[in-house]
Design a protein around this motif. Sequence first.
Motif, short mmCIF file in Angstrom:
data_model
loop_
_atom_site.label_atom_id
_atom_site.label_comp_id
_atom_site.label_asym_id
_atom_site.label_seq_id
_atom_site.Cartn_x
_atom_site.Cartn_y
_atom_site.Cartn_z
N ARG A 144 38.37 18.19 -28.96
CA ARG A 144 38.50 17.28 -30.09
C ARG A 144 38.60 15.86 -29.56
O ARG A 144 38.20 14.91 -30.21
N TYR A 145 39.16 15.74 -28.35
CA TYR A 145 39.36 14.44 -27.71
C TYR A 145 38.62 14.42 -26.38
O TYR A 145 38.55 15.42 -25.68
N LEU A 146 38.11 13.24 -26.03
CA LEU A 146 37.41 13.03 -24.77
C LEU A 146 38.00 11.79 -24.11
O LEU A 146 38.27 10.80 -24.78
N GLN A 147 38.23 11.87 -22.81
CA GLN A 147 38.84 10.76 -22.08
C GLN A 147 38.00 10.49 -20.84
O GLN A 147 37.73 11.40 -20.06
N LEU A 148 37.57 9.25 -20.67
CA LEU A 148 36.81 8.85 -19.48
C LEU A 148 37.72 8.06 -18.55
O LEU A 148 38.41 7.14 -18.99
N SER A 149 37.70 8.42 -17.27
CA SER A 149 38.45 7.69 -16.25
C SER A 149 37.48 7.31 -15.14
O SER A 149 36.77 8.17 -14.62
N MET A 209 45.43 16.70 -21.06
CA MET A 209 45.92 17.36 -19.85
C MET A 209 44.72 17.89 -19.06
O MET A 209 43.94 18.68 -19.59
N PRO A 210 44.55 17.49 -17.79
CA PRO A 210 43.39 17.96 -17.02
C PRO A 210 43.46 19.44 -16.65
O PRO A 210 42.46 20.06 -16.34
N MET A 211 44.66 20.02 -16.69
CA MET A 211 44.84 21.46 -16.49
C MET A 211 45.67 21.97 -17.65
O MET A 211 46.74 21.44 -17.93
N LEU A 212 45.19 23.00 -18.32
CA LEU A 212 45.91 23.56 -19.46
C LEU A 212 45.67 25.07 -19.46
O LEU A 212 44.53 25.51 -19.39
N GLU A 241 41.65 19.85 -26.81
CA GLU A 241 41.79 20.10 -28.24
C GLU A 241 43.00 19.40 -28.82
O GLU A 241 43.13 19.29 -30.03
N GLN A 242 43.90 18.96 -27.93
CA GLN A 242 45.11 18.27 -28.39
C GLN A 242 45.51 17.23 -27.35
O GLN A 242 45.09 17.29 -26.21
N LEU A 243 46.33 16.29 -27.80
CA LEU A 243 46.88 15.29 -26.89
C LEU A 243 48.33 15.66 -26.62
O LEU A 243 49.07 16.02 -27.54
N LEU A 244 48.74 15.57 -25.39
CA LEU A 244 50.13 15.78 -25.00
C LEU A 244 50.63 14.47 -24.41
O LEU A 244 50.12 14.01 -23.40
#
Length: 173
Positions: free
Chosen positions: A58-63, A28-31, A20-23
Amino acid sequence: RPRIDVEGRAGDSVDVAYGEQLLGGRIMPMLMSTRCADRYILRDGRQVHQSFEWRSFRYLQLSFRTAAAPVRVHGVDAVTWRYPAVVRGRFACSDPVTEQVWSACVRTTDLCTDDAFMDTPLREKRNWLGDGSHAVLGALAAWGDTPVIRRYFQLAVQGALGDGMLRMFFPGG
């Protein structure tokens, strides 16, 4: 639910992190002791992966990991579901900040409603009595809707202990 359409080789893995937010510019994979990522192990060829459980993001990150050759991404999207509430309530005043608070409360009630009221769609996706007591008021003010409110109270009663004491959440132990 995050959904990705990818093409790769068997054994390649894709981590799908959501938040839901960027840090620090990253998800963060664990929150809050909650895992906010899924790992998909690919088979050969093109495939679509969709999370079995809905996620709050809100944000999606593919690795992409362990890929010996490029993995092709054909598409990324989300399958959404919402409680079928219709906003009937209105609020207006001379203070724009107070009007923004009203809008935020309506949106939060919407996002925290499934078949019951949740603490948060990020980690605790079940009927919580303390959080629900606030959501009941929000649903009444914004929607005038009673089916989900009725369910909130039915679940509270169904989860009662033998002595009549209510659990803080139900279903669950």
